[in-house]
Design a protein around this motif. Structure first.
Motif, PDB file in Angstrom:
ATOM      1  N   ALA A 145       0.854  -1.189   0.000  1.00 46.50           N
ATOM      2  CA  ALA A 145       0.000   0.000   0.000  1.00 46.50           C
ATOM      3  C   ALA A 145       0.884   1.230   0.000  1.00 46.50           C
ATOM      4  O   ALA A 145       1.827   1.333   0.773  1.00 46.50           O
ATOM      5  CB  ALA A 145      -0.910  -0.008   1.224  1.00 46.50           C
ATOM      6  N   ALA A 146       0.586   2.124  -0.891  1.00 42.19           N
ATOM      7  CA  ALA A 146       1.373   3.357  -0.978  1.00 42.19           C
ATOM      8  C   ALA A 146       0.963   4.273   0.166  1.00 42.19           C
ATOM      9  O   ALA A 146      -0.123   4.838   0.170  1.00 42.19           O
ATOM     10  CB  ALA A 146       1.145   4.027  -2.317  1.00 42.19           C
ATOM     11  N   GLU A 147       1.820   4.401   1.160  1.00 35.91           N
ATOM     12  CA  GLU A 147       1.548   5.268   2.285  1.00 35.91           C
ATOM     13  C   GLU A 147       2.233   6.603   2.036  1.00 35.91           C
ATOM     14  O   GLU A 147       3.370   6.638   1.590  1.00 35.91           O
ATOM     15  CB  GLU A 147       2.093   4.648   3.578  1.00 35.91           C
ATOM     16  N   PRO A 148       1.550   7.677   2.318  1.00 35.23           N
ATOM     17  CA  PRO A 148       2.197   8.972   2.126  1.00 35.23           C
ATOM     18  C   PRO A 148       3.359   9.121   3.097  1.00 35.23           C
ATOM     19  O   PRO A 148       3.260   8.752   4.261  1.00 35.23           O
ATOM     20  CB  PRO A 148       1.096   9.994   2.420  1.00 35.23           C
ATOM     21  N   ALA A 149       4.451   9.615   2.577  1.00 38.58           N
ATOM     22  CA  ALA A 149       5.621   9.820   3.422  1.00 38.58           C
ATOM     23  C   ALA A 149       5.344  10.974   4.374  1.00 38.58           C
ATOM     24  O   ALA A 149       4.777  11.988   4.002  1.00 38.58           O
ATOM     25  CB  ALA A 149       6.832  10.135   2.556  1.00 38.58           C
ATOM     26  N   GLU A 150       5.722  10.810   5.635  1.00 41.38           N
ATOM     27  CA  GLU A 150       5.557  11.873   6.609  1.00 41.38           C
ATOM     28  C   GLU A 150       6.571  12.963   6.306  1.00 41.38           C
ATOM     29  O   GLU A 150       7.715  12.678   5.996  1.00 41.38           O
ATOM     30  CB  GLU A 150       5.795  11.331   8.023  1.00 41.38           C
ATOM     31  N   PRO A 151       6.136  14.210   6.386  1.00 42.58           N
ATOM     32  CA  PRO A 151       7.099  15.274   6.127  1.00 42.58           C
ATOM     33  C   PRO A 151       8.171  15.279   7.207  1.00 42.58           C
ATOM     34  O   PRO A 151       7.888  15.091   8.380  1.00 42.58           O
ATOM     35  CB  PRO A 151       6.259  16.547   6.168  1.00 42.58           C
ATOM     36  N   ALA A 152       9.383  15.464   6.772  1.00 38.58           N
ATOM     37  CA  ALA A 152      10.490  15.503   7.729  1.00 38.58           C
ATOM     38  C   ALA A 152      10.376  16.775   8.557  1.00 38.58           C
ATOM     39  O   ALA A 152      10.028  17.833   8.051  1.00 38.58           O
ATOM     40  CB  ALA A 152      11.814  15.469   6.982  1.00 38.58           C
ATOM     41  N   HIS A 153      10.647  16.672   9.844  1.00 40.05           N
ATOM     42  CA  HIS A 153      10.618  17.842  10.726  1.00 40.05           C
ATOM     43  C   HIS A 153      11.845  18.688  10.438  1.00 40.05           C
ATOM     44  O   HIS A 153      12.965  18.212  10.504  1.00 40.05           O
ATOM     45  CB  HIS A 153      10.593  17.411  12.187  1.00 40.05           C
ATOM     46  N   ASP A 154      11.599  19.930  10.106  1.00 43.09           N
ATOM     47  CA  ASP A 154      12.690  20.857   9.836  1.00 43.09           C
ATOM     48  C   ASP A 154      12.757  21.841  11.001  1.00 43.09           C
ATOM     49  O   ASP A 154      11.902  22.725  11.120  1.00 43.09           O
ATOM     50  CB  ASP A 154      12.438  21.592   8.520  1.00 43.09           C
ATOM     51  N   PRO A 155      13.753  21.705  11.882  1.00 42.92           N
ATOM     52  CA  PRO A 155      13.819  22.600  13.038  1.00 42.92           C
ATOM     53  C   PRO A 155      14.043  24.058  12.646  1.00 42.92           C
ATOM     54  O   PRO A 155      13.785  24.957  13.429  1.00 42.92           O
ATOM     55  CB  PRO A 155      14.977  22.061  13.872  1.00 42.92           C
ATOM     56  N   ALA A 156      14.519  24.298  11.430  1.00 43.81           N
ATOM     57  CA  ALA A 156      14.750  25.680  10.996  1.00 43.81           C
ATOM     58  C   ALA A 156      13.504  26.296  10.368  1.00 43.81           C
ATOM     59  O   ALA A 156      13.495  27.476  10.051  1.00 43.81           O
ATOM     60  CB  ALA A 156      15.902  25.721  10.000  1.00 43.81           C
ATOM     61  N   ALA A 157      12.448  25.512  10.204  1.00 49.83           N
ATOM     62  CA  ALA A 157      11.223  26.026   9.595  1.00 49.83           C
ATOM     63  C   ALA A 157      10.529  26.985  10.565  1.00 49.83           C
ATOM     64  O   ALA A 157      10.631  26.831  11.778  1.00 49.83           O
ATOM     65  CB  ALA A 157      10.286  24.880   9.248  1.00 49.83           C
ATOM     66  N   PRO A 158       9.840  27.992  10.034  1.00 51.10           N
ATOM     67  CA  PRO A 158       9.129  28.919  10.917  1.00 51.10           C
ATOM     68  C   PRO A 158       8.097  28.187  11.760  1.00 51.10           C
ATOM     69  O   PRO A 158       7.434  27.273  11.296  1.00 51.10           O
ATOM     70  CB  PRO A 158       8.437  29.872   9.938  1.00 51.10           C
ATOM     71  N   ALA A 159       7.999  28.596  13.005  1.00 54.68           N
ATOM     72  CA  ALA A 159       7.029  28.007  13.923  1.00 54.68           C
ATOM     73  C   ALA A 159       6.559  29.085  14.888  1.00 54.68           C
ATOM     74  O   ALA A 159       7.353  29.923  15.317  1.00 54.68           O
ATOM     75  CB  ALA A 159       7.661  26.849  14.701  1.00 54.68           C
ATOM     76  N   PRO A 160       5.288  29.106  15.213  1.00 55.66           N
ATOM     77  CA  PRO A 160       4.797  30.120  16.152  1.00 55.66           C
ATOM     78  C   PRO A 160       5.433  29.965  17.518  1.00 55.66           C
ATOM     79  O   PRO A 160       5.667  28.853  17.982  1.00 55.66           O
ATOM     80  CB  PRO A 160       3.298  29.874  16.213  1.00 55.66           C
ATOM     81  N   LEU A 161       5.707  31.095  18.162  1.00 54.54           N
ATOM     82  CA  LEU A 161       6.298  31.073  19.498  1.00 54.54           C
ATOM     83  C   LEU A 161       5.247  30.873  20.575  1.00 54.54           C
ATOM     84  O   LEU A 161       5.556  30.502  21.693  1.00 54.54           O
ATOM     85  CB  LEU A 161       7.058  32.376  19.761  1.00 54.54           C
ATOM     86  N   LEU A 162       3.988  31.135  20.214  1.00 53.09           N
ATOM     87  CA  LEU A 162       2.860  30.956  21.137  1.00 53.09           C
ATOM     88  C   LEU A 162       3.032  31.748  22.432  1.00 53.09           C
ATOM     89  O   LEU A 162       2.766  31.259  23.524  1.00 53.09           O
ATOM     90  CB  LEU A 162       2.643  29.471  21.444  1.00 53.09           C
ATOM     91  N   VAL A 163       3.496  32.993  22.298  1.00 52.21           N
ATOM     92  CA  VAL A 163       3.656  33.877  23.449  1.00 52.21           C
ATOM     93  C   VAL A 163       2.373  34.677  23.611  1.00 52.21           C
ATOM     94  O   VAL A 163       1.898  35.295  22.662  1.00 52.21           O
ATOM     95  CB  VAL A 163       4.864  34.828  23.241  1.00 52.21           C
ATOM     96  N   ASP A 164       1.813  34.650  24.805  1.00 54.59           N
ATOM     97  CA  ASP A 164       0.601  35.419  25.081  1.00 54.59           C
ATOM     98  C   ASP A 164       0.930  36.903  25.097  1.00 54.59           C
ATOM     99  O   ASP A 164       1.949  37.312  25.650  1.00 54.59           O
ATOM    100  CB  ASP A 164      -0.006  35.026  26.422  1.00 54.59           C
ATOM    101  N   ARG A 165       0.070  37.686  24.485  1.00 52.18           N
ATOM    102  CA  ARG A 165       0.228  39.132  24.497  1.00 52.18           C
ATOM    103  C   ARG A 165      -1.010  39.713  25.171  1.00 52.18           C
ATOM    104  O   ARG A 165      -2.116  39.595  24.658  1.00 52.18           O
ATOM    105  CB  ARG A 165       0.392  39.664  23.077  1.00 52.18           C
ATOM    106  N   THR A 166      -0.813  40.328  26.309  1.00 46.71           N
ATOM    107  CA  THR A 166      -1.907  40.922  27.059  1.00 46.71           C
ATOM    108  C   THR A 166      -2.180  42.312  26.511  1.00 46.71           C
ATOM    109  O   THR A 166      -1.257  43.111  26.382  1.00 46.71           O
ATOM    110  CB  THR A 166      -1.530  41.019  28.553  1.00 46.71           C
ATOM    111  N   PRO A 167      -3.418  42.612  26.155  1.00 47.68           N
ATOM    112  CA  PRO A 167      -3.738  43.943  25.641  1.00 47.68           C
ATOM    113  C   PRO A 167      -3.385  45.017  26.660  1.00 47.68           C
ATOM    114  O   PRO A 167      -3.603  44.868  27.856  1.00 47.68           O
ATOM    115  CB  PRO A 167      -5.247  43.907  25.408  1.00 47.68           C
ATOM    116  N   SER A 168      -2.822  46.118  26.155  1.00 48.48           N
ATOM    117  CA  SER A 168      -2.406  47.212  27.029  1.00 48.48           C
ATOM    118  C   SER A 168      -3.529  48.207  27.267  1.00 48.48           C
ATOM    119  O   SER A 168      -3.480  48.989  28.211  1.00 48.48           O
ATOM    120  CB  SER A 168      -1.214  47.945  26.415  1.00 48.48           C
ATOM    121  N   GLY A 169      -4.521  48.228  26.372  1.00 49.77           N
ATOM    122  CA  GLY A 169      -5.590  49.207  26.470  1.00 49.77           C
ATOM    123  C   GLY A 169      -5.362  50.388  25.542  1.00 49.77           C
ATOM    124  O   GLY A 169      -6.263  51.169  25.293  1.00 49.77           O
ATOM    125  N   ASP A 170      -4.156  50.531  25.018  1.00 51.96           N
ATOM    126  CA  ASP A 170      -3.837  51.583  24.052  1.00 51.96           C
ATOM    127  C   ASP A 170      -3.851  50.950  22.665  1.00 51.96           C
ATOM    128  O   ASP A 170      -3.084  50.022  22.398  1.00 51.96           O
ATOM    129  CB  ASP A 170      -2.470  52.186  24.364  1.00 51.96           C
TER     130      ASP A 170
END
Length: 101
Positions: free
Chosen positions: A19-44
């Protein structure tokens, strides 16, 4: 005559196909990835817009982050400098007969 039985050859078409299984994409550590840092609104609104711009770095390679960071820094400095130019509330005048304590 030989006592050994020759192995039967299976034609390539009759061989079970894997069965032709799709190859899993290789993890590229240099690829862009979200930092997922919370940003609290300042009100301005101006400051919040500048801070929201930091999310643009999530989609860039590391070497592209500096441009975003410098732009955000410049905008925040402008917003802070603008606070110095705004007139504040009037300072209450002292009554001339009131002595300082």
């Amino acid at each position: 005559m030989s006592d050994s039985v020759p192995e039967a050859e299976v034609p390539a078409e009759a061989a079970p196909r894997e069965a032709a299984e799709p190859a899993e994409p290789a993890h590229d550590p240099a690829a862009p990835a979200p930092l997922l840092v919370d940003r609290t609104p300042s009100g301005d609104a101006d400051v919040d817009a500048r801070l929201a711009r930091l999310a643009d770095a999530d989609h860039l390679a590391t070497d592209g982050h500096i441009e975003v960071y410098e732009d955000v820094h410049r905008g925040l400095r402008e917003a802070l400098s603008a606070l110095d130019g705004r007139p504040g509330p009037p300072v209450p005048a002292r009554h001339p007969t009131t002595a300082p304590r």
